[in-house]
Design an enzyme around this catalytic site. Structure first.
Site, PDB file in Angstrom:
ATOM      1  N   GLY A  94      -0.183 -34.842  18.815  1.00  0.00           N
ATOM      2  CA  GLY A  94      -0.470 -33.488  18.349  1.00  0.00           C
ATOM      3  C   GLY A  94      -1.930 -33.147  18.587  1.00  0.00           C
ATOM      4  O   GLY A  94      -2.749 -34.007  18.914  1.00  0.00           O
ATOM      5  N   GLY A  96      -5.223 -33.007  17.763  1.00  0.00           N
ATOM      6  CA  GLY A  96      -6.070 -33.603  16.734  1.00  0.00           C
ATOM      7  C   GLY A  96      -7.438 -32.978  16.632  1.00  0.00           C
ATOM      8  O   GLY A  96      -8.147 -33.177  15.648  1.00  0.00           O
ATOM      9  N   ARG A  97      -7.818 -32.200  17.649  1.00  0.00           N
ATOM     10  CA  ARG A  97      -9.130 -31.535  17.606  1.00  0.00           C
ATOM     11  C   ARG A  97      -9.114 -30.210  18.364  1.00  0.00           C
ATOM     12  O   ARG A  97     -10.134 -29.758  18.870  1.00  0.00           O
ATOM     13  CB  ARG A  97     -10.205 -32.452  18.178  1.00  0.00           C
ATOM     14  CG  ARG A  97      -9.958 -32.907  19.613  1.00  0.00           C
ATOM     15  CD  ARG A  97     -11.178 -33.616  20.162  1.00  0.00           C
ATOM     16  NE  ARG A  97     -10.974 -34.021  21.545  1.00  0.00           N
ATOM     17  CZ  ARG A  97     -11.959 -34.360  22.365  1.00  0.00           C
ATOM     18  NH1 ARG A  97     -13.203 -34.317  21.937  1.00  0.00           N
ATOM     19  NH2 ARG A  97     -11.708 -34.747  23.596  1.00  0.00           N
ATOM     20  N   ASP A 129     -12.371 -37.375  14.155  1.00  0.00           N
ATOM     21  CA  ASP A 129     -13.159 -36.405  13.390  1.00  0.00           C
ATOM     22  C   ASP A 129     -12.879 -34.970  13.805  1.00  0.00           C
ATOM     23  O   ASP A 129     -13.410 -34.030  13.216  1.00  0.00           O
ATOM     24  CB  ASP A 129     -14.658 -36.716  13.502  1.00  0.00           C
ATOM     25  CG  ASP A 129     -15.187 -36.657  14.940  1.00  0.00           C
ATOM     26  OD1 ASP A 129     -14.450 -36.186  15.835  1.00  0.00           O
ATOM     27  OD2 ASP A 129     -16.335 -37.079  15.158  1.00  0.00           O
ATOM     28  N   GLY A 130     -12.039 -34.780  14.835  1.00  0.00           N
ATOM     29  CA  GLY A 130     -11.667 -33.430  15.249  1.00  0.00           C
ATOM     30  C   GLY A 130     -12.731 -32.704  16.043  1.00  0.00           C
ATOM     31  O   GLY A 130     -12.583 -31.527  16.356  1.00  0.00           O
ATOM     32  N   ARG A 187       3.826 -29.695  26.935  1.00  0.00           N
ATOM     33  CA  ARG A 187       3.686 -30.965  27.643  1.00  0.00           C
ATOM     34  C   ARG A 187       5.026 -31.686  27.747  1.00  0.00           C
ATOM     35  O   ARG A 187       5.954 -31.384  26.993  1.00  0.00           O
ATOM     36  CB  ARG A 187       2.682 -31.854  26.896  1.00  0.00           C
ATOM     37  CG  ARG A 187       1.349 -31.157  26.607  1.00  0.00           C
ATOM     38  CD  ARG A 187       0.604 -31.827  25.445  1.00  0.00           C
ATOM     39  NE  ARG A 187      -0.552 -31.036  25.022  1.00  0.00           N
ATOM     40  CZ  ARG A 187      -1.816 -31.281  25.364  1.00  0.00           C
ATOM     41  NH1 ARG A 187      -2.094 -32.319  26.130  1.00  0.00           N
ATOM     42  NH2 ARG A 187      -2.805 -30.515  24.946  1.00  0.00           N
ATOM     43  N   ASP A 256       1.592 -37.008  27.361  1.00  0.00           N
ATOM     44  CA  ASP A 256       1.001 -35.864  26.659  1.00  0.00           C
ATOM     45  C   ASP A 256      -0.019 -35.142  27.535  1.00  0.00           C
ATOM     46  O   ASP A 256      -0.469 -34.051  27.181  1.00  0.00           O
ATOM     47  CB  ASP A 256       0.344 -36.301  25.343  1.00  0.00           C
ATOM     48  CG  ASP A 256      -0.631 -37.445  25.533  1.00  0.00           C
ATOM     49  OD1 ASP A 256      -0.171 -38.531  25.897  1.00  0.00           O
ATOM     50  OD2 ASP A 256      -1.844 -37.258  25.304  1.00  0.00           O
ATOM     51  N   ASP A 266      -6.716 -31.970  30.675  1.00  0.00           N
ATOM     52  CA  ASP A 266      -7.397 -33.091  30.008  1.00  0.00           C
ATOM     53  C   ASP A 266      -8.171 -33.954  30.996  1.00  0.00           C
ATOM     54  O   ASP A 266      -7.641 -34.886  31.588  1.00  0.00           O
ATOM     55  CB  ASP A 266      -6.412 -33.929  29.185  1.00  0.00           C
ATOM     56  CG  ASP A 266      -6.000 -33.213  27.909  1.00  0.00           C
ATOM     57  OD1 ASP A 266      -6.758 -32.329  27.460  1.00  0.00           O
ATOM     58  OD2 ASP A 266      -4.940 -33.515  27.361  1.00  0.00           O
TER      59      ASP A 266
END
EC number: 2.7.7.-
Length: 490
Positions: A94, A96-97, A129-130, A187, A256, A266
């Site tokens: 998911g 996360g940031r 920590d996002g 994705r 992903d 990415d």
């Protein structure tokens, strides 16, 4: 400000159709915001392409959006849920940031996700920590824009802001947020997530939504889910060929990180190959070479097999029949890849037509390049310009033998030299975002000097322009005993 006034001011024509999906696919959340943001990079040319008001967005008003201090009016940002096979191991992931602010619809009806990357923790953050650091976000900005100019489908970067905070990685670094533009962020891992944790209806909803968004021409077809699988396979075959043709190594081809739209996404540990070697790996975490340059087609096939598994319930109610359909579809990837690869390589060698021994000719060149450690990009530039400076490869007997065969093959084409050269120039980039150039740009940028980065970005806008002004960007890195290593930046 309401949506209508916001649209009038910024040019953003906003929707969020992803919210029509079952709520297992997302979590609504606002970004954390930035205390002392500064606009580092704004992509004026992309803003123009999207029909946005670049003057307004390249100001404090835009800064507050890109910094996560303001959201689009009337639209709640979401973090998207998905799973992923990370180096082959299945896990729940998911955003996360990252947060999807919404979708921008252009005047010609094209739909793009607008996503903030590095905007803070979400319910999918796990131990992270996002946040994001400045250098990796600028790296994505540079390389994604370079890929776009090379003609390779990719997500784009609209803006990078520094947040005024420090984030802890190997050391403390400047915090940053990237505004990413994508055809969508759906994705292979989104479908794996639906198959694992959703209902059949959830999976069907996701597939129908994705087909409508990316493949509307098959939406009313009787066998639309089979056609959907075949369309995705075809797009990925085309994409990976384009990667391979410029020596791009993604570095982390987890499920992903494969999007259904067929864009590159990415850019964490990616890099471009200098010396041609099919075993080339740059990522610090790819110990076994799973995602090496030469293995990228196989990894794309592996990911697509996982995609087909997720779709099985939609392909046929009978599992055995569904498996047979999936196997048949997946088997087409290698044929498609081979077809597109040799077509691209013919173009790189100035060949307009297909002949029986072309594959041997192409493979002969590549094996000679590998044996003599030739630079991938510059070898094809040398062939294009008919100027040979790399003594090691070009003075070898193998190359001389190959060169004679190539010249004979070109004679069979019976095309004017200018036509041949134009074909080669349009398929062999003069410059690429070479690793040492990107690193120099980032090193200077972290010190607040963006001159080299701006010059590099300007040069990368025209990678197929064989201009004397670009010659300095063709230089190879200095020889070093220390191999170039990339990191995810998370």
């Amino acid at each position: 400000m309401d949506n209508k006034n916001f649209q009038s001011k910024t040019g953003f024509n906003l929707e969020n159709t992803y919210l029509t999906l079952p709520n297992i696919f997302f979590s609504e959340q606002n970004p954390k915001g930035s205390k002392n943001p500064k606009l580092i990079k704004f992509n004026t040319s992309l803003a123009k392409e999207l029909g946005l008001n670049e003057e307004i967005l390249n100001s404090d008003f835009g800064l507050n959006i890109f910094a996560g201090n303001e959201t689009f009016p009337g639209i709640t940002p979401i973090a998207q849920a998905y799973a992923g096979h990370q180096f082959g191991h299945f896990t729940m992931l998911g955003d996360g940031r990252a947060l999807l602010l919404g979708e921008h619809v252009t005047k010609d009806g094209k739909r793009y996700d607008v996503q903030l990357k590095g905007s803070g923790r979400t319910i999918y953050s796990r131990g992270g920590d996002g946040k994001a650091a400045l250098a990796p976000m600028l790296r994505e900005y540079i390389i994604s824009e370079g890929m776009h100019s090379l003609g390779i489908p990719t997500t784009r970067s609209l803006a990078v802001v520094s947040t005024g905070e420090e984030v802890l990685r190997e050391k403390f670094e400047q915090g940053a947020i990237l505004t990413r533009i994508a055809s969508s962020h759906i994705r292979v891992g989104t479908f794996a997530y639906a198959a694992q944790w959703g209902t059949l209806e959830d999976l069907k909803s996701l597939a129908d939504y994705t087909i409508k968004r990316h493949f509307p021409n098959i939406a009313n077809s009787e066998n639309k889910y089979i056609l959907f699988l075949e369309e995705v396979i075809n797009r990925q075959a085309e994409l990976i060929v384009k990667w391979q043709s410029v020596g791009f190594i993604h570095g982390v081809m987890n499920t992903d990180n494969m999007v259904i739209s067929g864009e590159t996404i990415d850019y964490g540990p990616c890099a471009f190959m200098d010396t041609y070697d099919t075993n080339t790996v740059f990522s610090s975490i790819d110990y076994a070479g799973r995602y090496a340059y030469g293995n990228q087609p196989n990894m794309a096939l592996w990911n697509l097999a996982r995609f087909s598994e997720a779709l099985l319930p939609l392909l046929n109610p009978n599992l055995d029949e569904a498996v047979n359909i999936a196997k048949k579809s997946i088997s087409s990837f290698s044929k498609l890849y081979k077809k597109y690869w040799f077509n691209k390589m013919r173009a790189k060698l100035g060949l307009f037509t297909k002949k029986e021994n072309d594959e041997l000719l192409i493979e002969g060149l590549l094996s000679t390049m590998q044996k003599y450690e030739a630079d991938f990009t510059n070898t094809f530039v040398s062939l294009t310009l008919n100027k040979f400076e790399d003594e090691k490869v070009f003075s070898s007997n193998e190359f001389k033998t190959w060169y004679a065969l190539w010249k004979d093959r070109l004679k069979e084409e019976n095309r004017p030299k200018e036509e041949v050269r134009n074909l080669m120039m349009n398929n062999n980039p003069y410059i690429i975002p070479r690793n040492h150039l990107v690193e120099e740009a980032l090193k200077n940028a972290e010190k607040g000097d963006f001159t080299f980065m701006d010059n590099l970005l300007e040069a990368l806008k025209n990678p197929y322009s064989y201009s004397k002004d670009l010659e300095k960007y063709t230089k190879l890195p200095e020889k070093s005993d220390i191999p170039y290593v990339t990191y995810c930046g998370t």
